[in-house]
Scaffold this active site. Structure first.
Site, PDB file in Angstrom:
ATOM      1  N   GLY A   9       0.907  -1.354   0.023  1.00  0.00           N
ATOM      2  CA  GLY A   9      -0.270  -0.216  -0.373  1.00  0.00           C
ATOM      3  C   GLY A   9       0.567   1.580   0.101  1.00  0.00           C
ATOM      4  O   GLY A   9       2.582   1.391  -0.664  1.00  0.00           O
ATOM      5  N   GLY A 135       6.151   8.620  13.717  1.00  0.00           N
ATOM      6  CA  GLY A 135       5.715  10.474  13.114  1.00  0.00           C
ATOM      7  C   GLY A 135       4.895  10.935  12.321  1.00  0.00           C
ATOM      8  O   GLY A 135       4.168  10.497  12.132  1.00  0.00           O
ATOM      9  N   LYS A 190      -4.215  10.391  18.343  1.00  0.00           N
ATOM     10  CA  LYS A 190      -3.785  11.172  17.467  1.00  0.00           C
ATOM     11  C   LYS A 190      -5.008  10.861  15.937  1.00  0.00           C
ATOM     12  O   LYS A 190      -5.446  12.382  15.696  1.00  0.00           O
ATOM     13  CB  LYS A 190      -2.617  11.604  16.363  1.00  0.00           C
ATOM     14  CG  LYS A 190      -1.626  11.132  15.647  1.00  0.00           C
ATOM     15  CD  LYS A 190      -2.317  10.555  14.365  1.00  0.00           C
ATOM     16  CE  LYS A 190      -1.401   9.711  13.245  1.00  0.00           C
ATOM     17  NZ  LYS A 190      -1.378   9.859  11.927  1.00  0.00           N
TER      18      LYS A 190
HETATM   19  N1  LIG Z   1      -0.303   6.404   4.246  1.00  0.00           N
HETATM   20  C1  LIG Z   1       0.733   6.966   5.356  1.00  0.00           C
HETATM   21  O1  LIG Z   1       0.927   7.879   4.837  1.00  0.00           O
HETATM   22  C2  LIG Z   1       0.887   6.303   6.632  1.00  0.00           C
HETATM   23  C3  LIG Z   1       0.466   5.050   6.869  1.00  0.00           C
HETATM   24  N2  LIG Z   1       0.765   4.887   8.867  1.00  0.00           N
HETATM   25  C4  LIG Z   1      -0.073   3.637   9.104  1.00  0.00           C
HETATM   26  O2  LIG Z   1       0.557   2.201   8.094  1.00  0.00           O
HETATM   27  C5  LIG Z   1      -0.228   1.196   8.088  1.00  0.00           C
HETATM   28  C6  LIG Z   1      -0.895   0.591   6.702  1.00  0.00           C
HETATM   29  O3  LIG Z   1      -1.256   1.634   5.702  1.00  0.00           O
HETATM   30  P1  LIG Z   1      -1.038   2.521   4.735  1.00  0.00           P
HETATM   31  O4  LIG Z   1       0.289   1.828   3.620  1.00  0.00           O
HETATM   32  O5  LIG Z   1      -1.056   2.934   4.086  1.00  0.00           O
HETATM   33  O6  LIG Z   1      -2.715   1.612   3.737  1.00  0.00           O
HETATM   34  P2  LIG Z   1      -3.395   1.340   2.709  1.00  0.00           P
HETATM   35  O7  LIG Z   1      -4.496   1.156   2.137  1.00  0.00           O
HETATM   36  O8  LIG Z   1      -2.264   2.495   1.891  1.00  0.00           O
HETATM   37  O9  LIG Z   1      -2.413   0.104   2.284  1.00  0.00           O
HETATM   38  C7  LIG Z   1      -2.727  -1.388   2.950  1.00  0.00           C
HETATM   39  C8  LIG Z   1      -2.081  -2.346   1.988  1.00  0.00           C
HETATM   40  O10 LIG Z   1      -1.903  -3.452   3.101  1.00  0.00           O
HETATM   41  C9  LIG Z   1      -2.281  -4.606   2.270  1.00  0.00           C
HETATM   42  N3  LIG Z   1      -2.714  -5.718   3.477  1.00  0.00           N
HETATM   43  C10 LIG Z   1      -4.146  -5.412   3.910  1.00  0.00           C
HETATM   44  N4  LIG Z   1      -4.204  -6.730   4.987  1.00  0.00           N
HETATM   45  C11 LIG Z   1      -3.160  -7.654   4.231  1.00  0.00           C
HETATM   46  C12 LIG Z   1      -2.289  -8.767   4.700  1.00  0.00           C
HETATM   47  N5  LIG Z   1      -3.053  -9.632   5.921  1.00  0.00           N
HETATM   48  N6  LIG Z   1      -1.316  -9.438   4.142  1.00  0.00           N
HETATM   49  C13 LIG Z   1      -0.137  -8.033   2.944  1.00  0.00           C
HETATM   50  N7  LIG Z   1      -1.209  -6.981   2.814  1.00  0.00           N
HETATM   51  C14 LIG Z   1      -2.091  -6.740   3.175  1.00  0.00           C
HETATM   52  C15 LIG Z   1      -3.489  -3.934   1.302  1.00  0.00           C
HETATM   53  O11 LIG Z   1      -3.810  -5.296  -0.161  1.00  0.00           O
HETATM   54  C16 LIG Z   1      -2.968  -2.808   0.892  1.00  0.00           C
HETATM   55  O12 LIG Z   1      -1.074  -2.976  -0.416  1.00  0.00           O
HETATM   56  C17 LIG Z   1      -1.551   1.996   8.916  1.00  0.00           C
HETATM   57  O13 LIG Z   1      -1.989   1.358  10.708  1.00  0.00           O
HETATM   58  C18 LIG Z   1      -1.590   3.524   9.014  1.00  0.00           C
HETATM   59  O14 LIG Z   1      -2.190   4.351  10.228  1.00  0.00           O
HETATM   60  C19 LIG Z   1       1.252   5.377   9.087  1.00  0.00           C
HETATM   61  C20 LIG Z   1       1.638   6.530   8.760  1.00  0.00           C
HETATM   62  C21 LIG Z   1       2.182   7.066   7.696  1.00  0.00           C
HETATM   63  O1  LIG Z   2      -0.549   8.370  10.457  1.00  0.00           O
HETATM   64  C1  LIG Z   2      -0.575   9.485   9.016  1.00  0.00           C
HETATM   65  C2  LIG Z   2       0.441  10.392   9.224  1.00  0.00           C
HETATM   66  O2  LIG Z   2       1.419  10.715  10.408  1.00  0.00           O
HETATM   67  C3  LIG Z   2      -1.027   9.190   8.057  1.00  0.00           C
HETATM   68  O3  LIG Z   2      -2.264   9.684   8.526  1.00  0.00           O
HETATM   69  P1  LIG Z   2      -3.777   8.925   7.924  1.00  0.00           P
HETATM   70  O4  LIG Z   2      -3.842   7.897   7.899  1.00  0.00           O
HETATM   71  O5  LIG Z   2      -5.231  10.005   8.214  1.00  0.00           O
HETATM   72  O6  LIG Z   2      -4.112   9.184   6.389  1.00  0.00           O
END
Ligand SMILES: NC(=O)C1=CN([C@@H]2O[C@H](COP(=O)(O)OP(=O)(O)OC[C@H]3O[C@@H](n4cnc5c(N)ncnc54)[C@H](O)[C@@H]3O)[C@@H](O)[C@H]2O)C=CC1
Ligand SMILES: O=C(CO)COP(=O)(O)O
Length: 331
Positions: A9, A135, A190
């Site tokens: 993701g 962060g 947050k």
């Molecule tokens: N996107 C951002 O800017 C940031 C995200 N985070 C945190 O990172 C975590 C991941 O979020 P994102 O990457 O943003 O989500 P996203 O929605 O962009 O991507 C999630 C990914 O995980 C995959 N996925 C879901 N279940 C899975 C499994 N069982 N096995 C393998 N892949 C699986 C999905 O197919 C997708 O590719 C969240 O907890 C979010 O709060 C933290 C900081 C920044």
């Molecule tokens: O944790 C994040 C930035 O630090 C990403 O925020 P959102 O999950 O609200 O997009």
């Protein structure tokens, strides 16, 4: 060191690219074939970053066996998937591995923090330590190499420093820390505040209101975090006020965006009907409501967000009710 990033993701892709930029050995594992193919064939991950050209050396796979022999596994999946993915990789790990957590929230049933979930699910002889890389960091900005600072938080300082050195470069600066409780609680709560900030904006409130929300929201985060053993000073850092600011004020934030829609429509109905994005604050609001009640922690903003999301209370009433509570001293 060989790193496997689990999750193709937005955040997984952006962080894997950091390692690729740093000339580290890294591979992305994803379950979504379209995302994996897009990375390998087009050097893009169009679902998340429409016009971004990724480092062409970055590679991805749908074969979970790639975890075998990894020195570091970075889990970049939503909090709800951390428990099952850890059980899945536990059988494949063949030596002491650093597990990096980047997810922000709690286990949906046990309320555990992410580090606790990982330590429960990975055998002791396969786990060097858990390092949380957390962060203020929107993937959309890191992927285009805009200057960003985050923390590598671990009970194992040596592993935190290893992760710090692997990921740091001209556009990403990593600090280390060891307040696992304060840091993980800060970045989880947050998200609820970001939903509240979006709701207030959607309702038409402006700068004064957002400043109030961030300031009083931080007090709630401190109250909750210190109750469970976090250090107050942690909330003045990147995983506290830093992450709170970035999510409460950014158009990139999915939590803010969700809140904005709810505030604008003065209703949660369409959000729950149509949302397909990772909005961690929704589940976190439910957990914080439950845990705060059980422990007698006063969390008025989180409580109003919970009432909006799960009890049908009107967002406009919540904003007003927060204002007319009994008057009190600030500190
Ligand atoms: N996107 C951002 O800017 C940031 C995200 N985070 C945190 O990172 C975590 C991941 O979020 P994102 O990457 O943003 O989500 P996203 O929605 O962009 O991507 C999630 C990914 O995980 C995959 N996925 C879901 N279940 C899975 C499994 N069982 N096995 C393998 N892949 C699986 C999905 O197919 C997708 O590719 C969240 O907890 C979010 O709060 C933290 C900081 C920044
Ligand atoms: O944790 C994040 C930035 O630090 C990403 O925020 P959102 O999950 O609200 O997009």
């Amino acid at each position: 060191m060989r790193t496997v990033v689990i999750g193709s993701g937005s955040w997984g892709t952006a962080l894997a690219q950091v390692l690729q930029d740093n000339h580290q050995e890294v591979l992305v594992y994803g379950v979504a074939e379209a995302e994996v193919n897009d990375i390998n064939e087009n050097h893009k991950n169009s679902k998340y970053f429409e016009d971004v050209e990724l480092n062409p050396e970055l590679k991805a796979t749908t074969d979970i066996q790639c975890v075998k022999g990894a020195d570091i596994v970075l889990l970049a999946v939503p909090t709800i998937a951390i428990d099952p993915i850890c059980h899945q990789i536990n059988d494949l790990l063949d030596k002491k591995t650093i597990i990096i957590n980047v997810s922000k929230g709690f286990h949906p049933e046990t309320n555990e923090r992410m580090s606790e979930v990982i330590r429960r699910c990975i055998d002791e002889d396969k786990l060097s330590s858990v390092v949380s890389l957390i962060g203020p960091s929107h993937a959309e900005e890191v992927v285009i190499r805009l200057l960003t600072t985050i923390d590598a938080i671990s009970l194992n300082n040596e592993d935190a420093v290893t992760v710090q050195n692997l990921f740091s470069n001209q556009y990403l600066r990593i600090y280390t820390g060891n307040d696992e409780i304060g840091s993980e609680l800060g970045v989880a709560i947050k998200n609820v505040m970001a939903i509240a900030s979006g709701i207030l904006s959607g309702l038409g409130y402006q700068d004064n209101t957002r400043a109030a929300l961030i300031t009083r929201g931080l007090q709630e985060m401190i109250r909750y975090g210190v109750h469970f053993g976090g250090q107050q000073k942690t909330f003045m850092g990147l995983t506290g006020i830093g992450d709170l600011i970035v999510t409460c004020t950014s158009v990139h934030s999915r939590n803010f965006e969700a809140g904005y829609q709810i505030g604008k429509e003065n209703s949660v109905e369409n959000f729950f009907k149509n949302n397909t994005k990772t909005v961690e604050g929704v589940r976190t609001a439910k957990i914080v409501h439950r845990v705060a009640k059980e422990n007698g922690i006063d969390m008025p903003i989180c409580e109003e967000v919970y009432q909006i999301l799960f009890n049908g209370k009107l967002p406009s009433d919540c904003a007003q009710d927060l204002m007319i509570r009994d008057l009190k001293k600030e500190f």
